[in-house]
Design an enzyme around this catalytic site. Structure first.
Site, short mmCIF file in Angstrom:
data_model
loop_
_atom_site.label_atom_id
_atom_site.label_comp_id
_atom_site.label_asym_id
_atom_site.label_seq_id
_atom_site.Cartn_x
_atom_site.Cartn_y
_atom_site.Cartn_z
N ASP A 66 0.82 -1.21 0.00
CA ASP A 66 0.00 0.00 0.00
C ASP A 66 0.85 1.26 0.00
O ASP A 66 1.99 1.27 0.50
CB ASP A 66 -0.87 0.05 1.26
N HIS A 211 3.72 -2.11 3.34
CA HIS A 211 3.85 -0.79 2.73
C HIS A 211 5.27 -0.65 2.21
O HIS A 211 6.23 -0.83 2.97
CB HIS A 211 3.59 0.31 3.76
#
Length: 262
Positions: A66, A211
């Site tokens: 993400d 992430h």
């Protein structure tokens, strides 16, 4: 087997379990969810596009990232290429897609799934429909300008979704993808800890949330991949995890972690 279309009633026990699990895990997310197994089970093989991996027969897991791309994403792409792993990237429009267009092009060109993580990471359940539409459509357009294709998947920031978000996502042709495994890598740069958190939670049909913008994450990825492969997992993109099921716009997909995974 219950239907995957948003808004349809499912078996009462399954619906209550899915709703309770989602509220407890994410808080503020009121939409019904569909598991990868449900998506596969309801698909008609004759008219659905199957991925190269049959996740009904092998133990699959999806690696997702993400909030990128960022400065470390090229190194991550090198690792994924070396390990022969495809991932799903939920990209942020502002300051990320705009700043790293060549990296976005490379993500798509190397066979990874390019997906939408909104324009500026606003919590979508705090917005009205027009604001949700703006957050998603701006990123759709920015990605399409670079890759020639609009995403079919999105992940709402913090996993927070509701009926309004689902309606707008459906309008824009976007399915929503949540997760079942998280290292909370936003809270630590300890790569060993990130690796261990993922390994401790891993399960078949799982979706890993990481992430590629935090310092400890990319260094943890080789160890995660190597150990999960050793345990017999096959890495797939989110669409491959659902295949032969078709991604249904507006639907919320989230794996249910079993009590014990073999």
């Amino acid at each position: 087997m219950f239907r995957t279309e948003p808004g349809r009633r499912r078996g009462p026990v399954l619906a209550l379990l899915a709703a309770a699990s989602l509220v407890l895990t994410l808080g503020g997310c009121a939409a019904d969810t569909v598991t990868p197994a449900d998506a596969r089970g309801e698909a008609k093989a004759a008219d659905a596009a199957r991925g190269s991996v049959d996740c009904a027969k092998v133990k699959c897991i999806a690696l997702t990232f993400d909030a990128g791309p960022g400065k470390d994403t090229p190194r991550l792409l090198d690792i994924l290429k070396e390990k022969n792993v495809k991932a799903t990237f939920f990209l942020l429009g502002e300051k990320h897609v705009k700043r790293y267009p060549e990296v976005v092009k490379r993500i798509a060109g190397e066979g990874h799934e390019v997906a939408n993580h909104t324009w500026s990471h606003r919590i979508l359940t705090d917005l009205d429909a027009s604001e949700v539409r703006d957050e998603l459509s701006r990123t759709q357009d920015a990605i399409a300008k670079i890759t020639g294709r609009k995403p079919t998947l999105m992940r709402p920031p913090q996993g927070r979704t509701d009926g309004t978000v689902s309606d707008v996502a459906r309008e824009l042709g976007l399915a929503q993808v949540l997760w079942s495994i998280t290292a909370k890598d936003y809270s630590t740069e300890d790569s060993a800890l990130i690796r261990q958190r993922v390994l401790d939670q891993a399960h078949g049909d799982g979706i890993i949330l990481l992430h590629d913008i935090y310092g400890g994450t990319v260094p943890a990825v080789p160890g995660i991949i190597d150990e999960l492969k050793r345990r017999g997992y096959t890495f797939v993109t989110v669409p491959q995890l659902l295949a032969p099921g078709k991604v249904e716009p507006g639907t919320v997909y989230r794996p249910e972690k079993p009590e014990q995974d073999d």
